[in-house]
Design a protein around this motif. Structure first.
Motif, PDB file in Angstrom:
ATOM      1  N   TRP A  24       0.767  -0.976  -0.112  1.00 13.49           N
ATOM      2  CA  TRP A  24      -0.095   0.081   0.007  1.00 13.49           C
ATOM      3  C   TRP A  24       0.839   1.413  -0.104  1.00 13.49           C
ATOM      4  O   TRP A  24       1.644   1.208   0.335  1.00 13.49           O
ATOM      5  CB  TRP A  24      -1.432   0.330   1.306  1.00 13.49           C
ATOM      6  N   TYR A  25       0.039   2.198  -1.568  1.00 16.75           N
ATOM      7  CA  TYR A  25       0.931   3.355  -1.165  1.00 16.75           C
ATOM      8  C   TYR A  25       0.246   4.770  -0.926  1.00 16.75           C
ATOM      9  O   TYR A  25      -0.851   4.461  -1.325  1.00 16.75           O
ATOM     10  CB  TYR A  25       2.336   3.804  -2.998  1.00 16.75           C
ATOM     11  N   PHE A  81       5.348   5.190   0.731  1.00 19.92           N
ATOM     12  CA  PHE A  81       5.293   3.873   1.029  1.00 19.92           C
ATOM     13  C   PHE A  81       4.955   3.770   2.549  1.00 19.92           C
ATOM     14  O   PHE A  81       4.800   4.574   3.302  1.00 19.92           O
ATOM     15  CB  PHE A  81       6.599   3.032   1.417  1.00 19.92           C
ATOM     16  N   LEU A  82       3.386   2.846   2.272  1.00 19.66           N
ATOM     17  CA  LEU A  82       3.138   2.630   3.935  1.00 19.66           C
ATOM     18  C   LEU A  82       3.458   1.228   4.471  1.00 19.66           C
ATOM     19  O   LEU A  82       4.443   1.005   5.528  1.00 19.66           O
ATOM     20  CB  LEU A  82       1.360   2.767   3.160  1.00 19.66           C
ATOM     21  N   VAL A  83       3.125  -0.320   3.568  1.00 18.03           N
ATOM     22  CA  VAL A  83       3.568  -1.643   4.588  1.00 18.03           C
ATOM     23  C   VAL A  83       3.771  -2.303   3.137  1.00 18.03           C
ATOM     24  O   VAL A  83       3.322  -1.489   1.948  1.00 18.03           O
ATOM     25  CB  VAL A  83       2.434  -1.373   5.140  1.00 18.03           C
ATOM     26  N   PHE A 105      -3.063   3.594  -2.964  1.00 18.82           N
ATOM     27  CA  PHE A 105      -2.687   2.732  -4.585  1.00 18.82           C
ATOM     28  C   PHE A 105      -1.710   1.132  -3.459  1.00 18.82           C
ATOM     29  O   PHE A 105      -1.119   1.499  -2.529  1.00 18.82           O
ATOM     30  CB  PHE A 105      -1.391   3.519  -5.430  1.00 18.82           C
ATOM     31  N   CYS A 106      -2.975   0.670  -4.545  1.00 22.64           N
ATOM     32  CA  CYS A 106      -2.909  -0.924  -3.653  1.00 22.64           C
ATOM     33  C   CYS A 106      -1.245  -1.365  -4.874  1.00 22.64           C
ATOM     34  O   CYS A 106      -1.509  -0.915  -5.960  1.00 22.64           O
ATOM     35  CB  CYS A 106      -3.861  -1.501  -3.489  1.00 22.64           C
ATOM     36  N   ALA A 107      -0.667  -2.266  -4.650  1.00 21.83           N
ATOM     37  CA  ALA A 107       0.224  -2.159  -5.567  1.00 21.83           C
ATOM     38  C   ALA A 107       0.620  -4.109  -5.501  1.00 21.83           C
ATOM     39  O   ALA A 107       0.885  -4.497  -4.460  1.00 21.83           O
ATOM     40  CB  ALA A 107       1.885  -1.454  -6.238  1.00 21.83           C
ATOM     41  N   PHE A 152       0.557  -0.427 -10.186  1.00 18.82           N
ATOM     42  CA  PHE A 152      -0.375  -0.119  -8.935  1.00 18.82           C
ATOM     43  C   PHE A 152      -1.781  -0.412  -9.761  1.00 18.82           C
ATOM     44  O   PHE A 152      -2.051  -0.732 -10.598  1.00 18.82           O
ATOM     45  CB  PHE A 152      -0.170   1.394  -8.734  1.00 18.82           C
ATOM     46  N   GLY A 153      -2.428  -0.219  -9.031  1.00 19.03           N
ATOM     47  CA  GLY A 153      -4.084   0.019  -8.988  1.00 19.03           C
ATOM     48  C   GLY A 153      -4.282   1.129  -9.237  1.00 19.03           C
ATOM     49  O   GLY A 153      -3.598   2.173  -8.793  1.00 19.03           O
TER      50      GLY A 153
END
Lengths: 114, 114
Positions: free
Chosen positions: A34-35, A45-47, A91-93, A105-106
């Motif tokens: 997840w961004y 960047f999150l995780v 954003f999910c990737a 990326f989504g």
């Protein structure tokens, strides 16, 4: 062509409410991310998530955030009690393997916290 | 914390001109990627470079990774209005196993005027 899909595309919520953002990564990928991107700012960047556990998280990803992959296909980001500053595009990737693997990326989920 | 500085932040040029965008860091990266992002969408990968000194060409775009793997450049020849967009560089660092975290630069907003 395989793609990462995210829902909802836009969510508006009141401060203090819980929010769950959903992602369906590409099926044969093993690494998920997840961004977030606050309007006008850089992608942060999150995780990262691998083998059903968090492999790395940033200082942004505090106790209010959690991720899980409940059913082997969906990958979710939960924000327990939203704050105004959580308003951003999330954003999910997912990643193909290897050093030069492509991060797909989504299209993102826009979260607006009022 | 690894930081990537991109310059210029904004660039407006006429169709047919050449341009170079720079991405610099004091940190060494395992890989360097360039993305292009349209408004309201997720970043889309343009190229990945992994070897110091590597040069890759994608039609009118030339990407170079610095010898020390701390910096990169993107050169566009004969820019066209369709090149307009936000260009992001992202440095990759290997985490546990082959998981990878990307650190994004702040982006260069390119506008090509017809």
């Amino acid at each position: 062509e395989p793609e990462v899909t995210q829902t909802p595309s836009h969510q508006v919520t009141q401060m203090g409410q819980e929010v769950i953002l959903r992602c369906v990564p590409i099926s044969n990928h093993l690494y998920f991310y997840w961004y977030r991107q606050i309007l006008g700012q850089k992608v942060e960047f999150l995780v990262s998530f691998y083998n059903n556990e968090i492999s790395e998280k940033s200082e942004i990803f505090d106790d209010q955030f959690s991720v899980e992959r409940p059913d082997g296909s969906n990958f979710t980001l939960k924000i327990r009690s939203t704050k105004l500053e959580d308003s951003a595009m999330y954003f999910c990737a997912s990643l193909t393997e290897g050093l030069a693997g492509e991060l797909f990326f989504g299209e993102g989920s826009r979260l607006t916290v009022l | 914390t690894q930081l990537l500085e991109q310059s210029p932040q904004f660039l407006s040029i006429q169709e047919g001109e050449n341009l170079t965008v720079y991405c610099n860091s004091s940190s060494v990266f395992s890989s360097l990627q360039w993305y292009r992002q349209e408004p309201g969408e997720g970043p889309v990968l343009l190229v990945t470079v992994v070897t110091g000194g590597e040069v890759k060409k994608l039609k009118r775009l030339t990407f170079q990774f610095g010898d020390a793997r701390k910096d990169s450049s993107l050169h566009i020849t004969a820019a066209q209005p369709g090149d307009t967009g936000l260009y992001l560089c992202a440095g990759g660092v290997l985490l546990a196993g082959s998981a990878r975290q990307l650190t994004f630069g702040s982006g260069t907003q390119l506008t090509v005027l017809p």
